[in-house]
Scaffold this motif. Structure first.
Motif: not given
Length: 341
Positions: A286-287, A228-229, A248-250, A236-238
């Motif tokens: 972001l990818c 996504m851009d 989820s993400a670290k 917030g976008d992540l």
């Protein structure tokens, strides 16, 4: 450039379209002489459609140059196409003009629109032009094509994927602060004194003139599981992409790419940390990329001339997102994402 009418007779709608916008039309636009456009999608391709509206006083300043307003309006839509790994086919423009518009203002607007249209081979296909008693409003609908089954959705990130972001983060968020001071005739914020004149200009330009990362399309199409851009802030976008993917993400924010200007500003005022990572208008990509495809993704991005940086990994949804701050500890944010509401 002021829009105020000074007694010069204005064109009617047909004359306005013929003078300023017909030169931007591609073959599918039929010279803007019909009620619709006609497109033949490439064989084996699917169509990607995206739309964004910009309103004077909300998304841009009245005093912003009209060519930059137009160029940004198209660029932010092309940024969405880039993040979906789609090649541009064309765009539709809806323009609601206040009654005080002038030919000079509209000529500059059309020049800026044409600049981005030609650069990314995204011709005007049609749209609508109306008069409004309210502020200037424009809406662009961009159409793109991607090989069937190769669009990079927001929903495809999987545990174990590496997370990448293109370019640098936070420039436009700080550029907006500087631009607001210019518009208001107010002193620049204290941290601006730590920046050179060229660094300040860089930040303002990044706000006024974002660049769509369309050269990254082939790398995304070949390697990415989700994308996504970054339009409303990296943090917030992540989170939005992780929620859509059920993951989820670290993220180690110490690895997030920053320009020399942003780093100088942050050294001068550490309170800018949240603004840098939660502010809007980056329009970077972001990818998520499977680890087995990471080396190829980096090589394809380098070949395309687009810098990419790995900033973290995808984990299972139950873990929850973790953002590592400057001190190596998890950090929380008060407002994670820029919002126009």
């Amino acid at each position: 450039m002021p829009r105020r009418v000074t007694g010069e007779a204005l064109l009617n709608e047909a004359e306005l379209i013929a003078r300023y916008f017909a030169p931007l039309a591609g073959a599918g636009g039929l010279g803007l002489r019909d009620d619709a456009a006609l497109l033949a999608p490439p064989p084996g391709a699917e169509i990607v459609v995206t739309a964004d509206a910009l309103i004077e006083g909300v998304h841009f300043f009245t005093a912003d140059p009209p060519d930059r307003i137009a160029a940004k309006a198209l660029a932010v839509n092309l940024s969405d196409l880039a993040a979906k790994a789609a090649d541009p086919l064309g765009f539709l423009l809806t323009l609601a003009l206040p009654r005080d518009w002038t030919p000079d203002w509209l000529e500059s607007f059309a020049l800026g629109l044409g600049e981005v249209s030609r650069e990314f081979r995204c011709p005007l296909l049609g749209g609508d032009t109306v008069s409004t008693p309210g502020p200037l409003m424009l809406s662009i609908t961009a159409l793109g094509a991607v090989t069937a089954g190769k669009m990079t959705p927001r929903t495809g990130a999987k545990p174990g994927d590496a997370l990448y972001v293109s370019g640098t983060i936070g420039d436009a968020a700080l550029g907006l602060i500087l631009r607001q001071a210019q518009i208001d005739g107010a002193p620049a914020p204290d941290w601006a004194a730590a920046l050179s004149t060229s660094q300040q200009a860089w930040l303002v330009t990044r706000y006024l003139a974002p660049r769509a990362r369309l050269p990254l399309v082939l790398a995304l199409r070949a390697c990415a599981s989700a994308a996504m851009d970054v339009s409303d802030g990296l943090v917030g976008d992540l989170r939005a992409m992780m929620r859509a993917s059920g993951a989820s993400a670290k993220i180690d924010l110490r690895k997030a790419p920053q320009s020399e200007a942003v780093m100088a500003a942050l050294r001068a005022d550490s309170r800018l940390f949240e603004r840098i990572f939660c502010g809007g208008d980056d329009y970077e990509v972001l990818c998520a990329v499977p680890t087995g495809a990471a080396a190829r993704f980096e090589a394809l991005a380098a070949s395309a001339g687009v810098p990419v940086t790995t900033i973290g990994t995808v984990g299972p949804a139950l873990t929850g997102d973790i953002f590592i701050g400057p001190d190596g500890e998890p950090v929380m944010f008060r407002q994670e994402r820029f919002s126009h509401f």
